[in-house]
Design an enzyme around this catalytic site. Structure first.
Site, mmCIF file in Angstrom:
data_model
loop_
_atom_site.group_PDB
_atom_site.id
_atom_site.type_symbol
_atom_site.label_atom_id
_atom_site.label_comp_id
_atom_site.label_asym_id
_atom_site.label_seq_id
_atom_site.Cartn_x
_atom_site.Cartn_y
_atom_site.Cartn_z
ATOM 1 N N GLU A 90 0.795 -1.224 0.000
ATOM 2 C CA GLU A 90 0.000 0.000 0.000
ATOM 3 C C GLU A 90 0.829 1.277 0.000
ATOM 4 O O GLU A 90 0.413 2.280 -0.564
ATOM 5 C CB GLU A 90 -0.932 0.015 1.235
ATOM 6 C CG GLU A 90 -2.061 -0.987 1.183
ATOM 7 C CD GLU A 90 -3.159 -0.569 0.216
ATOM 8 O OE1 GLU A 90 -3.082 0.546 -0.344
ATOM 9 O OE2 GLU A 90 -4.091 -1.357 -0.001
ATOM 10 N N SER A 351 -29.946 -29.773 49.835
ATOM 11 C CA SER A 351 -29.028 -30.325 50.852
ATOM 12 C C SER A 351 -27.593 -29.863 50.696
ATOM 13 O O SER A 351 -26.703 -30.379 51.375
ATOM 14 C CB SER A 351 -29.066 -31.855 50.808
ATOM 15 O OG SER A 351 -30.335 -32.346 51.171
#
Length: 784
Positions: A90, A351
């Protein structure tokens, strides 16, 4: 003396004017820069939020207001191959130009003048960043005005930011197709990997993708993507080796189907509310463990009725960091209340509080592991608990009561400890129970009569692997380590040993053979089958599982042992291949000693005739607390009788004139006498009275079963019909009596009412009747 002023030369005047003009120009540029700053995303701008696992794997991404998916990264977190390909393809001159490359612009201008249209833009990476941050009013428009604006913005960006900062903006905001922006989002979405692990071919593909994101999308146009990628690879000659480029060219383009990252979605949603403007939240979640747990839950949910959900937590014991968090069975299944986080919901714990009850009773000096408890029908100030299976076991130890999750013994211990103190001790250890407004703790709290969340229960259970220290679960690495003392190290060790193997007596009798070695686990089921729990502890992890309907609807037949526990074991099998446990050494305060039933004291300090049964127990700090006082009879655990030595029967001087001997007997709790084994009964029970002293026997109000004889044999009819028996009671007692068949509670009946029972199965039967004062009778017979 004065000197004439020499006029300025023309050259000096020109220099001064130029300097002033430059100063004004720079000041003008400075003012423009301040009046029109570059639109770089700031602190208050809409942000996409990414929640990631401990290794950086995305768990869930929340888009910004424009519904853009962006995964923020730094240059150090991106593959150098991608940065090399990007800059070389680029903008080769990126690191030396001031934001604009005059040569590229000149080439573009020449092409424009010759062909009458824009052929190439001559844009640098900085100019592309300017266009990304401030797109043209008409997307895709390419004209001189927009190009000039980009040039000015590029110069402004270079003035304000370093090259690294500009490149960072590009790699995070470059368009990558659809709603994706930035190299990390594209790498995760298309390739299923972080951008730091890109291959040469993948780096080239992602470098060219922003040029035409829709046209080069690899998931839709793989051939176009390959051609564009190959152009980049052709530019990399000299930067990459020929072999690397050849391998990259031969690599076929690949892309997975785009989908939103969705692991631990409910945790991500929870943390999002605490984001406070952040764009990324790092968690303690292990992505692989999370995926494994979610797959296990989804698979298990397929076999459950509609609207039943599952929640699970996996916590690292060493750090209290959460490794897996599943708040619902399947986040994509709305019928199962997928968006309701059951990790945080307050539910009846069933429990699951029993291990803490017994552990705290250890620390309070009330029990040792083989303390004698009574699993029989009892009334505690009007509260009459029963067991889950509606049967009773008679004399049991603390270890047996805990491993079998018996309710009546737990209530018996809680009554001694006191419910309010129990709840306060749990709160001190970090486990806060929820009660209805205005309600006070009572005996039902140990059987689920309060509220607790899976998160808080799992945090409390970590104490069993952390020498009694519980703590707040940590969801992010920066969360502080907050620990609280739940149990002493000795009590935590003993409770874990009992849950893991049944304790020393459990190992001796192999009663813990069904347990998975190295895992101490407990199940729980709330009233009405609304909640099924299983929580387990290994050396490495504490795992909790909840199953039920978030709306509280009962699920008959769903309880912890058959629904939650198998999933718990599967999670341990998948995540913790070596749970450990066999090499743990007890802390100095926990020791094994021989004790005796029924007194509960050390065997070496108990007379042989008073040691009806010897048991190996865990003791804490050398304490061997005696058996709880008899709730019905009161008095001492040892008592004196007068015996006729000739007959061995009981007598008193007012009814027998012969010589009497005193005999001291170790007394079992009255409620346990009907349950004593045949070999213990002669040593534990008082001898029969002499006939001359029969009135004393009558005065004791002993019950008698009328309707069948002890040792009788009943026969089924020729047609095979089961016999029906009707029994009645006799004795000095009032109110109600309890009938039991082979230990199963058949309910309470008026003392004068008959009891009918059909003997469906052949074999032996024991039928017992008891009253509230501990009086009882039992008959044993058989059916053929």
């Amino acid at each position: 003396m004065t000197f004439p002023r020499r006029p300025l030369s023309r050259r000096r005047k020109l220099a001064l004017v130029s300097a002033l003009a430059l100063a004004f120009f720079l000041a003008f540029l400075f003012v423009l820069d301040r009046l029109f700053p570059p639109p770089v995303p700031g602190r208050d701008s809409p942000k996409a939020l990414l929640v990631v696992a401990r290794d950086g794997t995305p768990l869930r991404a929340f888009p910004d207001q424009a519904h853009i998916w962006r995964h923020r990264v730094t240059l150090d977190e991106v593959s150098p191959r991608y940065l090399e390909a990007l800059v070389r393809y680029e903008d080769k001159a990126f690191y030396w130009h001031p934001g604009v490359n005059p040569l590229s612009l000149s080439r573009a201008a020449w092409q424009w003048m010759r062909q009458g249209k824009i052929v190439s833009g001559g844009s640098t990476l900085t100019m592309q960043v300017a266009r990304i941050l401030e797109p043209p009013a008409q997307p895709g428009a390419r004209n001189l005005g927009s190009k000039v604006k980009q040039i000015l913005r590029a110069l402004q960006l270079e003035w304000r930011y370093s090259k690294a900062e500009i490149l960072t903006l590009y790699i995070n905001y470059a368009p990558m197709g659809g709603v994706l922006e930035g190299v990390e989002a594209a790498s995760r979405a298309y390739l299923g990997k972080p951008s730091r692990r890109l291959s040469h071919a993948e780096a080239a593909l992602l470098a060219v993708l922003p040029q035409a994101p829709s046209r080069y999308r690899p998931d839709r146009h793989p051939e176009r993507a390959r051609q564009a990628r190959d152009k980049v690879l052709a530019r990399m000659v000299g930067a990459w080796s020929e072999e690397e480029i050849a391998d990259a060219l031969s690599e076929p383009p690949y892309s997975q189907t785009l989908k939103e990252p969705l692991l631990a979605p409910l945790l991500a949603e929870r943390l999002k509310k605490q984001a406070a403007g952040r764009i990324r939240i790092d968690t303690t979640i292990d992505a692989e463990a999370q995926q494994t747990v979610e797959l296990l839950l989804a698979d298990r949910a397929n076999g459950l009725p509609p609207r039943v959900s599952i929640a699970a937590l996996v916590v690292d014991n060493a750090s209290l960091e959460v490794r897996a968090y599943a708040g619902s069975a399947d986040f994509n299944d709305g019928q199962r209340f997928s968006h309701v986080d059951m990790v945080r919901a307050s539910r009846s714990p069933g429990s699951t509080l029993k291990p803490f009850l017994y552990g705290l009773a250890f620390d309070e000096g009330l029990i040792h592991s083989e303390s004698l408890l009574a699993d029989v029908p009892q009334s505690f100030s009007g509260y009459q608990p029963g067991n889950f299976q509606q049967s009773f076991h008679g004399p049991v130890s603390v270890s047996e009561a805990l491993t079998k999750s018996l309710n009546v013994p737990a209530v018996e211990v809680l009554e001694r400890l006191d419910p309010a103190r129990f709840v306060a001790l749990l709160r001190r250890g970090g486990l806060k129970l929820d009660f209805p407004r205005g309600a006070e703790p009572n005996l039902s709290v140990i059987l689920g009569g309060a509220g607790a969340s899976l998160e808080h229960l799992v945090g409390a259970y970590t104490a069993l692997a952390r020498q009694g220290l519980a703590g707040e679960l940590r969801f992010t690495p920066d969360a502080p380590l907050q620990e609280r003392r739940m149990l002493s190290p000795g009590a935590a060790f003993i409770i874990r040993d009992i849950l893991e193997s049944g304790g020393p007596m459990g190992r001796a009798l192999e009663s813990g053979a069904g347990q998975k070695r190295g895992i101490a686990w407990k199940t729980g089921t709330s009233f009405g089958f609304r909640d099924a729990w299983s929580i387990g502890v290994s050396d490495h992890y504490t795992v909790g599982v909840w199953v039920g309907r978030p709306d509280g609807t009962p699920n008959p037949g769903f309880f912890g042992a058959n629904v939650a526990a198998p999933l718990l074991v599967d999670i341990f099998d998948a995540l913790d291949a070596t749970p450990g446990g066999s090499q743990r050494q007890p802390p100095p305060e926990a020791k094994q000693e021989r004790i005796c039933w029924p007194l509960g004291l050390r065997q070496d300090g108990t007379a042989a005739e008073h040691c009806h049964q010897s048991r190996l127990a865990w003791t804490l700090n050398g304490a061997t607390p005696p058996t709880f006082p008899d709730r019905l009879r009161g008095g001492e655990a040892r008592y004196l009788l007068q015996i006729d030595p000739a007959s061995g029967r009981r007598a008193l001087s007012d009814c027998f004139k012969g010589k009497l001997e005193n005999r001291e007997i170790a007394r079992w709790p009255a409620v346990l006498e009907p349950w004593l084994a045949p070999d213990i009964r002669p040593k534990a029970l008082s001898p029969a009275w002499l006939p001359a002293c029969a009135e004393h026997a009558t005065a004791e109000g002993r019950l008698r079963i009328i309707g069948i004889s002890n040792g009788a044999t009943l026969h089924r009819s020729a047609a095979g019909n089961a016999p029906l028996i009707r029994l009645e009671t006799r004795g000095k007692t009032d109110g109600e009596v309890i009938w039991l068949v082979n230990g199963k509670n058949m309910g309470r009946h008026p003392v004068r009412a008959s009891f009918a029972y059909r003997l469906e199965q052949p074999g032996g039967y024991d039928i017992t009747v008891m009253d509230e004062q501990g009086h009882y009778d039992r008959v044993s017979f058989s059916v053929r």
